[in-house]
Design a protein around this motif. Structure first.
Motif, mmCIF file in Angstrom:
data_model
loop_
_atom_site.group_PDB
_atom_site.id
_atom_site.type_symbol
_atom_site.label_atom_id
_atom_site.label_comp_id
_atom_site.label_asym_id
_atom_site.label_seq_id
_atom_site.Cartn_x
_atom_site.Cartn_y
_atom_site.Cartn_z
ATOM 1 N N GLY A 115 -44.016 -4.103 28.634
ATOM 2 C CA GLY A 115 -43.930 -5.090 27.562
ATOM 3 C C GLY A 115 -45.275 -5.279 26.886
ATOM 4 O O GLY A 115 -46.255 -4.609 27.212
ATOM 5 N N PHE A 170 -40.403 -10.412 32.114
ATOM 6 C CA PHE A 170 -41.509 -10.527 33.057
ATOM 7 C C PHE A 170 -42.416 -11.617 32.516
ATOM 8 O O PHE A 170 -42.613 -11.705 31.293
ATOM 9 C CB PHE A 170 -42.290 -9.210 33.181
ATOM 10 N N GLN A 204 -47.319 1.802 43.401
ATOM 11 C CA GLN A 204 -47.040 1.626 41.979
ATOM 12 C C GLN A 204 -48.174 2.228 41.172
ATOM 13 O O GLN A 204 -49.277 2.433 41.677
ATOM 14 C CB GLN A 204 -46.973 0.133 41.624
HETATM 15 N N1 DAH Z 1 -45.362 -5.733 38.121
HETATM 16 C C1 DAH Z 1 -43.957 -5.512 37.864
HETATM 17 C C2 DAH Z 1 -43.252 -5.328 39.210
HETATM 18 O O1 DAH Z 1 -43.861 -5.059 40.152
HETATM 19 C C3 DAH Z 1 -43.755 -4.295 37.028
HETATM 20 C C4 DAH Z 1 -44.264 -4.509 35.651
HETATM 21 C C5 DAH Z 1 -43.464 -5.059 34.663
HETATM 22 C C6 DAH Z 1 -45.569 -4.178 35.337
HETATM 23 C C7 DAH Z 1 -43.914 -5.236 33.404
HETATM 24 C C8 DAH Z 1 -46.053 -4.393 34.068
HETATM 25 C C9 DAH Z 1 -45.208 -4.917 33.092
HETATM 26 O O2 DAH Z 1 -47.297 -4.089 33.711
HETATM 27 O O3 DAH Z 1 -45.671 -5.108 31.835
HETATM 28 O O4 DAH Z 1 -42.045 -5.483 39.254
#
Ligand code: DAH
Length: 349
Positions: A296, A260, A220
């Motif tokens: 977000g 989230f 990621q």
């Molecule tokens: N961490 C989330 C995932 O792994 C993805 C994510 C969503 C990261 C919203 C973010 C965020 O920084 O603001 O599914």
């Protein structure tokens, strides 16, 4: 001259001719055997007849046989040397290895960066060009950084969004392999005051069964901006800038309401399908859009956990899959290709 002496001369003349005509050492040895080789050789047979002669004749014939034998042996030795030299030269030529030969290879065998690494580097560069810095965090994390500080207290239902792999260390389920790069947000906010503009790429782990779209180990890239007066418009603009820079000017982004725990409001961001450029096709289920990640505005509870005053600062965050970006851009239909180590696949990129 006796009749015997005539015969000796004839045997010698014939013999010298055959010696000269021998084509190989092996053939020469046969000729030698027949001429001077032993009791049954031509000259030995003549020699055995000396007894039939009287003394004077015997002496003379004996001398001529010896002389003939010497000349034949000398001729054999001379011819043997020449034939052996020729044979040796032929063998050396036949066995020659040309070590100076240059083998032209159609494919260079030099390695190169893995496609996922190339995608990560490119995404980093892109954000660095927008003024971001690159941050890192550990892959083995504590529950606090991975969940609690991100506004998910113990037993929070949202934790079930991430199937977690735990490490047997300390209290039960206190240490884990990070399920996303979001804990790096907390570590960065703890280590430096705003303004913060960072991206954090890296490996993540989930207890998933591998299939065309999932691997238990994947990549990621996380983004975090904390500054005065940051708005949702800044987030949307940043996502749009990244999308067209990475996928091309015809590809755009849109945000859709989502949830989230660490952002409020939260959104999923989608990019126009790069296969049909938004017209609708099988890959995007005719919608024209493909989901890429989440984003977000940073939740005040997250700021509180990281020690930042939400009255003074605001910020946005996003996170999406690097593997998926590379798959979309290069039309790769199965994430497992990345780890199969098939050189025919890897060489294409
Ligand atoms: N961490 C989330 C995932 O792994 C993805 C994510 C969503 C990261 C919203 C973010 C965020 O920084 O603001 O599914």
């Amino acid at each position: 001259m006796t009749a015997l002496a005539d015969e000796v001369a004839a045997v010698e003349a014939d013999g010298l001719g055959r010696v000269a005509a021998a084509r190989s050492v092996a053939e020469l040895r046969l000729v030698e055997q027949e001429l001077v080789g032993g009791k049954r050789s031509a000259l030995a047979l003549l020699n055995s007849r000396l007894g039939q002669l009287d003394v004077e004749e015997r002496k003379e014939a004996g001398r001529s046989i010896n002389a003939a034998r010497s000349r034949v042996q000398a001729a054999v030795a001379d011819r043997a040397e020449k034939l052996a030299a020729g044979e040796r030269a032929a063998r050396i030529e036949a066995e020659r290895l040309d070590l100076t030969e240059v083998i032209e290879r159609r494919h260079a065998t030099r390695g190169h960066r893995h496609l996922v690494t190339q995608a990560r580097d490119e995404l980093e560069d892109l954000f660095v060009a927008m003024g971001y810095e690159v941050a890192e965090g550990p892959e083995v994390e504590t529950d606090w950084y991975n969940f609690e500080a991100l506004n998910m207290p113990p037993a929070h239902p949202a934790r079930s969004m991430w199937d977690t792999l735990y490490v047997r260390l300390g209290a039960a389920e206190s240490t884990l392999l990070r399920t996303h790069t979001s804990p790096v947000q907390i570590r960065v906010m703890q280590s430096q005051p705003p303004p913060i503009y960072i991206v954090a790429p890296g490996r993540c782990y989930r207890r998933d069964t591998p299939d065309a779209r999932h691997l238990p180990v994947f990549h990621q890239i996380e983004g975090l901006v904390v500054d005065r007066g940051i708005t949702f418009g800044d987030l949307a603009g940043t996502i749009e800038a990244f999308t067209s820079a990475y996928f091309g000017p015809n590809i755009h982004s849109r945000l859709r309401p989502s949830f989230f725990p660490f952002t409020e409001p939260s959104a999923e961001f989608e990019v126009s399908c790069i296969f049909c450029e938004g017209r609708g096709c099988r890959v995007c289920s005719q919608s024209g859009w493909i989901e890429l990640g989440g984003c977000g505005m940073v939740d005040p509870n997250v700021f509180a956990a990281a020690g930042i005053d939400p009255e003074e600062y605001s910020g946005f965050a996003f996170g999406f899959g690097i593997d998926r970006c590379a798959m979309m851009r290069h039309d790769i239909d199965d994430i497992r290709h990345f780890i199969a180590n098939d050189i025919r696949f890897l060489e294409q990129f």
